[in-house]
Design a protein around this motif. Structure first.
Motif, PDB file in Angstrom:
ATOM      1  N   LEU A 198      -4.880  -6.332  -3.675  1.00 49.61           N
ATOM      2  CA  LEU A 198      -3.780  -6.144  -2.719  1.00 49.61           C
ATOM      3  C   LEU A 198      -4.050  -6.914  -1.432  1.00 49.61           C
ATOM      4  CD1 LEU A 198      -2.906  -2.364  -3.197  1.00 49.61           C
ATOM      5  CD2 LEU A 198      -1.756  -4.356  -4.177  1.00 49.61           C
ATOM      6  N   PHE A 199      -5.300  -6.933  -0.985  1.00 45.42           N
ATOM      7  CA  PHE A 199      -5.652  -7.713   0.209  1.00 45.42           C
ATOM      8  C   PHE A 199      -5.453  -9.209  -0.016  1.00 45.42           C
ATOM      9  CE2 PHE A 199      -7.975  -4.088   2.137  1.00 45.42           C
ATOM     10  CZ  PHE A 199      -7.506  -4.221   3.444  1.00 45.42           C
ATOM     11  N   PHE A 255      -1.758  -9.702   0.274  1.00 48.83           N
ATOM     12  CA  PHE A 255      -1.341  -9.472   1.661  1.00 48.83           C
ATOM     13  C   PHE A 255      -1.744 -10.619   2.579  1.00 48.83           C
ATOM     14  CE2 PHE A 255      -2.251  -7.625   5.876  1.00 48.83           C
ATOM     15  CZ  PHE A 255      -1.001  -7.118   6.198  1.00 48.83           C
ATOM     16  N   PHE A 256      -3.044 -10.913   2.629  1.00 49.12           N
ATOM     17  CA  PHE A 256      -3.511 -11.967   3.532  1.00 49.12           C
ATOM     18  C   PHE A 256      -3.170 -13.356   3.012  1.00 49.12           C
ATOM     19  CE2 PHE A 256      -6.454  -8.741   5.434  1.00 49.12           C
ATOM     20  CZ  PHE A 256      -5.992  -8.880   6.741  1.00 49.12           C
ATOM     21  N   GLY A 257      -3.030 -13.503   1.696  1.00 49.56           N
ATOM     22  CA  GLY A 257      -2.599 -14.787   1.157  1.00 49.56           C
ATOM     23  C   GLY A 257      -1.204 -15.143   1.633  1.00 49.56           C
ATOM     24  N   TRP A 272       0.810  -1.223   0.000  1.00 52.76           N
ATOM     25  CA  TRP A 272       0.000   0.000   0.000  1.00 52.76           C
ATOM     26  C   TRP A 272       0.841   1.270   0.000  1.00 52.76           C
ATOM     27  CZ3 TRP A 272      -2.008  -4.340   2.521  1.00 52.76           C
ATOM     28  CH2 TRP A 272      -3.226  -4.791   2.015  1.00 52.76           C
ATOM     29  N   GLY A 273       2.016   1.234   0.607  1.00 58.59           N
ATOM     30  CA  GLY A 273       2.847   2.429   0.677  1.00 58.59           C
ATOM     31  C   GLY A 273       3.622   2.713  -0.597  1.00 58.59           C
ATOM     32  N   ILE A 303     -11.596   0.115  -5.314  1.00 52.94           N
ATOM     33  CA  ILE A 303     -12.004  -0.948  -4.381  1.00 52.94           C
ATOM     34  C   ILE A 303     -11.499  -2.291  -4.877  1.00 52.94           C
ATOM     35  CG2 ILE A 303     -14.002  -2.208  -3.442  1.00 52.94           C
ATOM     36  CD1 ILE A 303     -13.621   0.587  -2.174  1.00 52.94           C
ATOM     37  N   LEU A 304     -11.634  -2.544  -6.171  1.00 51.35           N
ATOM     38  CA  LEU A 304     -11.182  -3.819  -6.739  1.00 51.35           C
ATOM     39  C   LEU A 304      -9.659  -3.951  -6.701  1.00 51.35           C
ATOM     40  CD1 LEU A 304     -13.712  -4.131  -9.698  1.00 51.35           C
ATOM     41  CD2 LEU A 304     -13.800  -5.239  -7.443  1.00 51.35           C
ATOM     42  N   ILE A 305      -8.950  -2.857  -6.937  1.00 54.60           N
ATOM     43  CA  ILE A 305      -7.485  -2.874  -6.811  1.00 54.60           C
ATOM     44  C   ILE A 305      -7.107  -3.190  -5.365  1.00 54.60           C
ATOM     45  CG2 ILE A 305      -5.404  -1.418  -6.838  1.00 54.60           C
ATOM     46  CD1 ILE A 305      -6.732   0.097  -9.234  1.00 54.60           C
TER      47      ILE A 305
END
Length: 138
Positions: free
Chosen positions: A117-118, A121-123, A25-26, A111-113
């Protein structure tokens, strides 16, 4: 709750959450979201790193604890990634669509982008938890 696997997993996941969150995200997200932010000045110029670290620690502990119970029948990378994917669906897509419907933060493409990323990240968070639990649990 404070097993060897959970403590080690929490520490590793905290490092991933802090570093991976910054990377996704950064660095990467900043350019991806540039044209999709609906509100100017929404993000702080300089975030408070102490709160980010504490938030990452809480996320890591919660994820690791849930995985410890969820993946108990077959610890491993696949079950960890699966849990990470479902976290992404809940937080990234579900909450993202609710935010889209109720606030002017991101447009639908943003939102879809963010959801993608989530998933990454969580994967990765789940994959790491799965590998750690598999190695440290008898």
């Amino acid at each position: 709750m404070f097993s060897k696997a959970n403590i080690i997993s929490t520490l590793v996941l905290t490092i991933w959450a802090f570093g991976g969150g910054y990377l996704l995200w950064g660095i990467l997200g900043e350019s991806l979201f540039a044209d999709h932010m609906l509100t100017e000045g929404l993000m702080k110029e300089m975030p408070d790193m102490a709160y980010i670290f504490v938030g990452c620690l809480i996320q890591a502990f919660g994820f690791s604890t849930i995985y410890g119970k969820y993946g108990a029948t077959a610890y491993g990378a696949a079950s960890g990634f699966a849990l990470g994917f479902w976290f992404s669906v809940i937080v990234g897509l579900g909450e993202g669509l609710i935010d889209f419907a109720t606030a002017n933060i991101l447009d639908l493409q943003g939102i879809l982008i963010n959801f993608v990323l989530f998933v990454i990240f969580f994967g990765i968070m789940g994959l790491l938890a799965g590998l750690i639990y598999k190695k440290t649990t008898a």
